[in-house]
Design an enzyme around this catalytic site. Sequence first.
Site, mmCIF file in Angstrom:
data_model
loop_
_atom_site.group_PDB
_atom_site.id
_atom_site.type_symbol
_atom_site.label_atom_id
_atom_site.label_comp_id
_atom_site.label_asym_id
_atom_site.label_seq_id
_atom_site.Cartn_x
_atom_site.Cartn_y
_atom_site.Cartn_z
ATOM 1 N N GLY A 123 0.802 -1.225 0.000
ATOM 2 C CA GLY A 123 0.000 0.000 0.000
ATOM 3 C C GLY A 123 0.831 1.270 0.000
ATOM 4 N N LYS A 124 2.167 1.133 0.141
ATOM 5 C CA LYS A 124 3.044 2.321 0.143
ATOM 6 C C LYS A 124 2.508 3.403 1.060
ATOM 7 C CE LYS A 124 4.469 0.536 -4.072
ATOM 8 N NZ LYS A 124 3.852 -0.557 -4.841
ATOM 9 N N ARG A 125 2.048 3.033 2.254
ATOM 10 C CA ARG A 125 1.492 4.032 3.151
ATOM 11 C C ARG A 125 2.588 4.858 3.801
ATOM 12 N NH1 ARG A 125 -2.589 2.489 0.411
ATOM 13 N NH2 ARG A 125 -4.439 1.646 1.453
#
Lengths: 335, 335
Positions: A123-125
Amino acid sequence: MAAYSVNHAELSSPPNFADRLAAKVLEKKSQVCVGLDPQIGLIPPFLLARQSGDEGSLGLDPSGVAEAFEEFSLAIIEAVEPHAVAIKLQLACFEAYGPAGIGIMWQLAQACARAGLLVIADGKRGDVGPSAALYSAAYLGIPPAAPPGTSPAQLEEHPEETPVLAGFDAMTVNPLFGEDGVRPFLDDCGRYGKGIFFLVRTSNPGGAQLQDLKLADGGLWHEHLARLVNRWGAGLTGNCGYSSAGAVVGATRPEAIGRLRRMMPAAVFLLPGYGAQGAGAADVREAFDAEGLGGLVSASRSIIYAGNGRGFAVEAAAAAERMKKEVWGAVGQQS
Amino acid sequence: MAAYSVNHAELSSPPNFADRLAAKVLEKKSQVCVGLDPQIGLIPPFLLARQSGDEGSLGLDPSGVAEAFEEFSLAIIEAVEPHAVAIKLQLACFEAYGPAGIGIMWQLAQACARAGLLVIADGKRGDVGPSAALYSAAYLGIPPAAPPGTSPAQLEEHPEETPVLAGFDAMTVNPLFGEDGVRPFLDDCGRYGKGIFFLVRTSNPGGAQLQDLKLADGGLWHEHLARLVNRWGAGLTGNCGYSSAGAVVGATRPEAIGRLRRMMPAAVFLLPGYGAQGAGAADVREAFDAEGLGGLVSASRSIIYAGNGRGFAVEAAAAAERMKKEVWGAVGQQS
């Protein structure tokens, strides 16, 4: 998402993520991570037709799409299980369909766990500390569900109210917010035996625009980031010698892999871009040590869309097995 | 998330987001964006007790938490509506509770729209092109629900299958992937009259670690990014003179605001950090023009948690009104 009991005894000394990954790699002789990115235009059309109940149908509501994605994904997970050590779920594919998509995503995470596959939330949060803590809780930890200060002992007395431990083994994290933004993820890795992969050098062309900028001190921006990642992960090193705080390094950038390995000696590299994006086994060799440890090679389209007819799962299994042998042959058991 | 009909005539020439925002600012004499970040430890305890149905209860399942967040958030939206122009939903707060949380988040976005407030999805999303396109579709556009190539005309013949147009007016975007990663967001802004705010210089202490690095060419990393953002937004400038591609610039960095305004003359600044994070009206003045246009000042805790008893909504309204007057007084209608 129904609350289930957390084994606090187990949580008191959780197995290190890097050690869990290393054991799986050596057991399966595989460094393959299958990227599960179900998309309307790419999954076998017969799965969509079955949902819409009409070959001539134009479209599906979000639940119909999510159900088609679930049928597709469960078949892929079962098919690639013998050849892969991890599944990477691309959150965007599920998030696009709202609660229905997110619900399926959580069911798929549990299906990966049942199949004995490590599951990564891609999710590349990244955000400021308090928000980062919630993203970390969502995928690696325990979302707050009780008043602050509630003790494990109190929760033991109310098992029906014991909060859920998130069902992912690891997630990808965008480090742009710096130390106070990444600290909550690092803390949950230690607390729950989970892992993270920081974006360091991405596999896409535009990555160079901001990640390769030359700094006044002579290095590149992503090299400075690599040194930070190496420092951030220092407290999470397992018995295998690798840290649970790893790095995303595009497999499409072979010249960068050896350089970044020297800057992050203990980081597990998550290497996207294999197959459809053009990278091959030889390109990723420098990420790995003589035992074949130190990295996960991720491929999505070249495996999950190897076929798009009724035999798609068989073709995905064959593609995963080919990739496993290619990568293990190139990087495994060197001496 | 049930599909509803998209007015394709309207979509053929959608109103520009920056123009929609400017009209609201001048109409309401407000540049206030209320950050809606519901959290277990911070919302009024009586809302949680009502959900658990037991003052002595220890915890809630994700649906219980989500319902408490909904009751809290609907009251805040109604209370601040007269004083704010926009609501910024912190996605992490809802995402932590899975499908239940996401479902509430979408209902709140619709409640904001009904109240005439612009609604911003604060998710800091960013990924490679194909995944970025799905994040953009999720919040700004139309998630793929029909085979590629299906024409609007075909969809008109099957209104029950017409895909949903996402219910947010704008979203925050992490630009780390560069041009091919941000292009899908820019395209949807033009196509659907939506807006984005690129992270340029965040409000947290750790932001300096990577965003303030000095480049070989003499400038700072986030200044190079600012020039890219200015270029990326060039095609989205409205009649008001501002672009629908804006920038997140921490209100806690007053010395940066004037400097970045000169580098991004057409960008709408989203300025977080007002109130609880210590920034005041004078700190953000340089973001605005003589009409009071050019920025949105965002505050969360200082407004939504102004009170935590049964009068919390009244206190939130009072805090929002105070902030509106402070900011408008400092930056509005200068001459």
